[in-house]
Design an enzyme around this catalytic site. Sequence first.
Site, PDB file in Angstrom:
ATOM      1  N   TRP A 169      47.651  26.457 107.600  1.00 10.71           N
ATOM      2  CA  TRP A 169      47.946  27.890 107.685  1.00 10.71           C
ATOM      3  C   TRP A 169      48.204  28.487 106.303  1.00 10.71           C
ATOM      4  CZ3 TRP A 169      46.446  29.765 111.964  1.00 10.71           C
ATOM      5  CH2 TRP A 169      46.717  29.148 113.178  1.00 10.71           C
ATOM      6  N   GLU A 371      56.308  33.457 107.130  1.00 10.37           N
ATOM      7  CA  GLU A 371      57.511  33.699 106.302  1.00 10.37           C
ATOM      8  C   GLU A 371      58.781  33.623 107.138  1.00 10.37           C
ATOM      9  OE1 GLU A 371      57.584  34.366 103.057  1.00 10.37           O
ATOM     10  OE2 GLU A 371      55.577  35.070 102.527  1.00 10.37           O
TER      11      GLU A 371
HETATM   12  P1  TGC Z   1      69.130  24.415 104.912  1.00 13.64           P
HETATM   13  O1  TGC Z   1      69.949  23.175 105.087  1.00 13.64           O
HETATM   14  O2  TGC Z   1      69.632  25.706 105.452  1.00 13.64           O
HETATM   15  O3  TGC Z   1      68.833  24.652 103.364  1.00 13.64           O
HETATM   16  C1  TGC Z   1      68.320  23.602 102.530  1.00 13.64           C
HETATM   17  C2  TGC Z   1      68.728  23.908 101.112  1.00 13.64           C
HETATM   18  O4  TGC Z   1      68.132  25.154 100.683  1.00 13.64           O
HETATM   19  C3  TGC Z   1      69.160  26.105 100.337  1.00 13.64           C
HETATM   20  N1  TGC Z   1      68.671  27.412 100.775  1.00 13.64           N
HETATM   21  C4  TGC Z   1      68.176  28.325  99.948  1.00 13.64           C
HETATM   22  N2  TGC Z   1      68.051  28.337  98.618  1.00 13.64           N
HETATM   23  C5  TGC Z   1      67.485  29.419  98.052  1.00 13.64           C
HETATM   24  N3  TGC Z   1      67.047  30.453  98.769  1.00 13.64           N
HETATM   25  C6  TGC Z   1      67.157  30.473 100.109  1.00 13.64           C
HETATM   26  N4  TGC Z   1      66.663  31.487 100.825  1.00 13.64           N
HETATM   27  C7  TGC Z   1      67.749  29.377 100.761  1.00 13.64           C
HETATM   28  N5  TGC Z   1      67.988  29.047 102.067  1.00 13.64           N
HETATM   29  C8  TGC Z   1      68.550  27.844 102.051  1.00 13.64           C
HETATM   30  C9  TGC Z   1      70.389  25.625 101.069  1.00 13.64           C
HETATM   31  O5  TGC Z   1      71.560  26.087 100.439  1.00 13.64           O
HETATM   32  C10 TGC Z   1      70.241  24.123 100.963  1.00 13.64           C
HETATM   33  O6  TGC Z   1      70.581  23.725  99.645  1.00 13.64           O
HETATM   34  P2  TGC Z   1      71.268  22.314  99.375  1.00 13.64           P
HETATM   35  O7  TGC Z   1      71.518  22.319  97.911  1.00 13.64           O
HETATM   36  O8  TGC Z   1      72.514  22.311 100.207  1.00 13.64           O
HETATM   37  O9  TGC Z   1      70.273  21.282  99.810  1.00 13.64           O
HETATM   38  O10 TGC Z   1      67.677  24.115 105.459  1.00 13.64           O
HETATM   39  P3  TGC Z   1      67.187  23.794 106.925  1.00 13.64           P
HETATM   40  O11 TGC Z   1      66.340  22.561 106.830  1.00 13.64           O
HETATM   41  O12 TGC Z   1      68.319  23.802 107.889  1.00 13.64           O
HETATM   42  O13 TGC Z   1      66.210  25.029 107.243  1.00 13.64           O
HETATM   43  C11 TGC Z   1      66.717  26.313 107.319  1.00 13.64           C
HETATM   44  C12 TGC Z   1      65.613  27.303 107.743  1.00 13.64           C
HETATM   45  C13 TGC Z   1      65.151  27.003 109.155  1.00 13.64           C
HETATM   46  C14 TGC Z   1      66.264  28.674 107.724  1.00 13.64           C
HETATM   47  C15 TGC Z   1      64.460  27.337 106.765  1.00 13.64           C
HETATM   48  O14 TGC Z   1      63.911  26.133 106.571  1.00 13.64           O
HETATM   49  C16 TGC Z   1      63.426  28.373 107.099  1.00 13.64           C
HETATM   50  O15 TGC Z   1      63.529  29.473 106.559  1.00 13.64           O
HETATM   51  N6  TGC Z   1      62.357  28.096 107.941  1.00 13.64           N
HETATM   52  C17 TGC Z   1      61.234  29.008 108.095  1.00 13.64           C
HETATM   53  C18 TGC Z   1      60.061  28.454 107.324  1.00 13.64           C
HETATM   54  C19 TGC Z   1      59.245  29.524 106.659  1.00 13.64           C
HETATM   55  O16 TGC Z   1      59.675  30.646 106.484  1.00 13.64           O
HETATM   56  N7  TGC Z   1      58.071  29.163 106.210  1.00 13.64           N
HETATM   57  C20 TGC Z   1      57.240  30.070 105.492  1.00 13.64           C
HETATM   58  C21 TGC Z   1      56.048  29.363 104.913  1.00 13.64           C
HETATM   59  S1  TGC Z   1      55.229  30.319 103.671  1.00 13.64           S
HETATM   60  C22 TGC Z   1      54.475  31.529 104.521  1.00 13.64           C
HETATM   61  O17 TGC Z   1      54.593  31.719 105.671  1.00 13.64           O
HETATM   62  C23 TGC Z   1      53.604  32.396 103.700  1.00 13.64           C
HETATM   63  S2  TGC Z   1      52.762  33.609 104.558  1.00 13.64           S
HETATM   64  C24 TGC Z   1      52.432  34.586 103.230  1.00 13.64           C
HETATM   65  C25 TGC Z   1      51.540  35.691 103.459  1.00 13.64           C
HETATM   66  O18 TGC Z   1      50.353  35.466 103.789  1.00 13.64           O
HETATM   67  O19 TGC Z   1      52.006  36.854 103.214  1.00 13.64           O
HETATM   68  P1  FAD Z   2      56.796  26.425 114.993  1.00 22.20           P
HETATM   69  O1  FAD Z   2      57.759  26.104 113.911  1.00 22.20           O
HETATM   70  O2  FAD Z   2      56.193  25.289 115.741  1.00 22.20           O
HETATM   71  O3  FAD Z   2      57.521  27.394 116.019  1.00 22.20           O
HETATM   72  C1  FAD Z   2      57.051  27.595 117.345  1.00 22.20           C
HETATM   73  C2  FAD Z   2      58.102  28.457 118.080  1.00 22.20           C
HETATM   74  O4  FAD Z   2      59.338  27.733 118.146  1.00 22.20           O
HETATM   75  C3  FAD Z   2      58.403  29.763 117.351  1.00 22.20           C
HETATM   76  O5  FAD Z   2      58.575  30.792 118.291  1.00 22.20           O
HETATM   77  C4  FAD Z   2      59.714  29.491 116.655  1.00 22.20           C
HETATM   78  O6  FAD Z   2      60.492  30.661 116.450  1.00 22.20           O
HETATM   79  C5  FAD Z   2      60.386  28.542 117.639  1.00 22.20           C
HETATM   80  N1  FAD Z   2      61.403  27.693 117.007  1.00 22.20           N
HETATM   81  C6  FAD Z   2      61.200  26.762 116.029  1.00 22.20           C
HETATM   82  N2  FAD Z   2      62.363  26.177 115.673  1.00 22.20           N
HETATM   83  C7  FAD Z   2      63.321  26.773 116.441  1.00 22.20           C
HETATM   84  C8  FAD Z   2      64.737  26.627 116.538  1.00 22.20           C
HETATM   85  N3  FAD Z   2      65.432  25.789 115.748  1.00 22.20           N
HETATM   86  N4  FAD Z   2      65.404  27.390 117.435  1.00 22.20           N
HETATM   87  C9  FAD Z   2      64.743  28.272 118.224  1.00 22.20           C
HETATM   88  N5  FAD Z   2      63.411  28.460 118.180  1.00 22.20           N
HETATM   89  C10 FAD Z   2      62.711  27.725 117.286  1.00 22.20           C
HETATM   90  N6  FAD Z   2      52.582  28.842 105.448  1.00 22.20           N
HETATM   91  C11 FAD Z   2      52.547  28.502 104.127  1.00 22.20           C
HETATM   92  O7  FAD Z   2      53.200  27.547 103.703  1.00 22.20           O
HETATM   93  N7  FAD Z   2      51.781  29.216 103.253  1.00 22.20           N
HETATM   94  C12 FAD Z   2      51.021  30.268 103.640  1.00 22.20           C
HETATM   95  O8  FAD Z   2      50.354  30.904 102.803  1.00 22.20           O
HETATM   96  C13 FAD Z   2      51.023  30.641 105.024  1.00 22.20           C
HETATM   97  N8  FAD Z   2      50.213  31.636 105.468  1.00 22.20           N
HETATM   98  C14 FAD Z   2      50.103  31.860 106.816  1.00 22.20           C
HETATM   99  C15 FAD Z   2      49.135  32.758 107.293  1.00 22.20           C
HETATM  100  C16 FAD Z   2      48.984  32.958 108.663  1.00 22.20           C
HETATM  101  C17 FAD Z   2      47.914  33.883 109.159  1.00 22.20           C
HETATM  102  C18 FAD Z   2      49.843  32.301 109.572  1.00 22.20           C
HETATM  103  C19 FAD Z   2      49.725  32.536 111.062  1.00 22.20           C
HETATM  104  C20 FAD Z   2      50.793  31.418 109.110  1.00 22.20           C
HETATM  105  C21 FAD Z   2      50.940  31.177 107.741  1.00 22.20           C
HETATM  106  N9  FAD Z   2      51.835  30.218 107.250  1.00 22.20           N
HETATM  107  C22 FAD Z   2      51.841  29.877 105.903  1.00 22.20           C
HETATM  108  C23 FAD Z   2      52.607  29.400 108.181  1.00 22.20           C
HETATM  109  C24 FAD Z   2      53.824  30.100 108.779  1.00 22.20           C
HETATM  110  O9  FAD Z   2      54.859  30.219 107.845  1.00 22.20           O
HETATM  111  C25 FAD Z   2      54.247  29.296 110.023  1.00 22.20           C
HETATM  112  O10 FAD Z   2      53.267  29.529 111.012  1.00 22.20           O
HETATM  113  C26 FAD Z   2      55.622  29.704 110.513  1.00 22.20           C
HETATM  114  O11 FAD Z   2      56.628  29.337 109.585  1.00 22.20           O
HETATM  115  C27 FAD Z   2      55.943  29.082 111.892  1.00 22.20           C
HETATM  116  O12 FAD Z   2      55.635  27.713 111.914  1.00 22.20           O
HETATM  117  P2  FAD Z   2      54.756  27.114 113.132  1.00 22.20           P
HETATM  118  O13 FAD Z   2      53.532  27.944 113.257  1.00 22.20           O
HETATM  119  O14 FAD Z   2      54.601  25.668 112.895  1.00 22.20           O
HETATM  120  O15 FAD Z   2      55.630  27.368 114.429  1.00 22.20           O
END
Ligand code: TGC
Ligand code: FAD
Length: 392
Positions: A169, A371
């Site tokens: 993704w 994100e």
């Molecule tokens: P957790 O234990 O909460 O944190 C691990 C360590 O990270 C620190 N931390 C941060 N540091 C800097 N900035 C932040 N925002 C931070 N949030 C947490 C935290 O203090 C800790 O540090 P340390 O020193 O104690 O180790 O981590 P967790 O494993 O429980 O996960 C927390 C959670 C679920 C909130 C996090 O992992 C999360 O945000 N999950 C969502 C994943 C996500 O957003 N993926 C995005 C992928 S990139 C993408 O989607 C690009 S799309 C772009 C586009 O096309 O526009």
């Molecule tokens: P999952 O994590 O499998 O989640 C499935 C469902 O379970 C969701 O509804 C979620 O909210 C829920 N869920 C998960 N954990 C919990 C919990 N603890 N409690 C309650 N509910 C929960 N990623 C990158 O790294 N780089 C990119 O450039 C990037 N670009 C993207 C572009 C597109 C078009 C898309 C669709 C995705 C992209 N992503 C990228 C990935 C994106 O960040 C992930 O899809 C997103 O973080 C969710 O992960 P997942 O799809 O594996 O869903």
Amino acid sequence: MKPDLFEAPDYYNIDDLLSEEHKLVRSAAREWVKRDVSPIIEEYAQKAEFPKQIINGLAEIGAFGPYIPAEYGGAGLDQISYGLIMQEIERGDSGVRSTASVQSSLVMYPIWKYGNEAQRQKYLPKLATGEWMGSFGLTEPDHGSNPGGMTTNFKDMGDHYLLNGAKMWISNAPFCNVAVVWAKDESGRIHGLIVERGMEGFSTPETHNKWSLRASATGELIFDNVKVPKENLLPNKSGLGAPLGCLDSARYGIAWGAIGAAMDCYDTALRYSKERMQFGKPIGGFQLQQKKLAEMITEITKAQLLALRLGQLKNDDRATTAQISMAKRNNVDMAINIAREARQMLGGMGITGEYSIMRHSMNLESVITYEGTHDIHLLITGLDITGLNAFK
Ligand code: TGC
Ligand code: FAD
């Protein structure tokens, strides 16, 4: 597609709170979107292709590294200007904003913040002009919301690192020149590595059959014994906090971007409601349609104020991760609901590519997922206000 007649709503005179520079930056982005994005975007979304010809224009309006210092080729602007640029681009299309978000906040930002001077000098100027395009590899097939579980890893082979694993993704992957990739070392600690196209064993297959973000190229990053030079490791930050820090910056941009998509849907529906006649009068004269429009402008205004205040906090380096989560979650949810209501107001025409609303609606399904999903951001707020972790 219909000509782009967009007029931005500003119900609370929020422009009074912007500087002349903010307005100039926004105006340049808005004019560019009208001239170079609106006329072609429907065609590219229909054929599921990223319009590469807009890369130069994105660079020219400062969309690649708006807040990166000018010495590295960035625009050296503040966080509110960054937000306004994202708003205007997403007013055109969320997929185009994705390309800019990834380049700025997920590729240039970590190189600027976590890289050394040699890495900044080598990569940032080329990324700022769009000569090189970047991608950000955090998500894996089995680790999306929980990126800390990643299995992509590298071993120290003495004179280089050996990288193995796969990311899924990934926006911009199919055409990126460089990828900032998050992987675990032999002790399980997460680091950022800069992987360049052409390194043996590195491939970027495209992901097809998307109904959302069709004008953005999405793909995988596959690493099969890729030899990464040691100087490509980002030395100044490691651990999951490093990629999460980049997400703070990108999520902030999305909070603004979603307002753009919502404004476009509202503006289109408002104009249509004054022109479309049914039962002898414009549909905008019926109470049910006015309820939709009145609620839309109310929600847009609230989202604008939320984003602006967050921008002020960001400028002062005081915005917390939880505040950013709240704005990303609220504003994307606001936009997706407005897109749905606006689509209904256009009746059958709303489902066609003659208007932008259906495309925004489909795009926002990705924006509400990437994100950090809608639910993940709610849990970040929940943890912040209670101190109790409901993730695990
Ligand atoms: P957790 O234990 O909460 O944190 C691990 C360590 O990270 C620190 N931390 C941060 N540091 C800097 N900035 C932040 N925002 C931070 N949030 C947490 C935290 O203090 C800790 O540090 P340390 O020193 O104690 O180790 O981590 P967790 O494993 O429980 O996960 C927390 C959670 C679920 C909130 C996090 O992992 C999360 O945000 N999950 C969502 C994943 C996500 O957003 N993926 C995005 C992928 S990139 C993408 O989607 C690009 S799309 C772009 C586009 O096309 O526009
Ligand atoms: P999952 O994590 O499998 O989640 C499935 C469902 O379970 C969701 O509804 C979620 O909210 C829920 N869920 C998960 N954990 C919990 C919990 N603890 N409690 C309650 N509910 C929960 N990623 C990158 O790294 N780089 C990119 O450039 C990037 N670009 C993207 C572009 C597109 C078009 C898309 C669709 C995705 C992209 N992503 C990228 C990935 C994106 O960040 C992930 O899809 C997103 O973080 C969710 O992960 P997942 O799809 O594996 O869903």
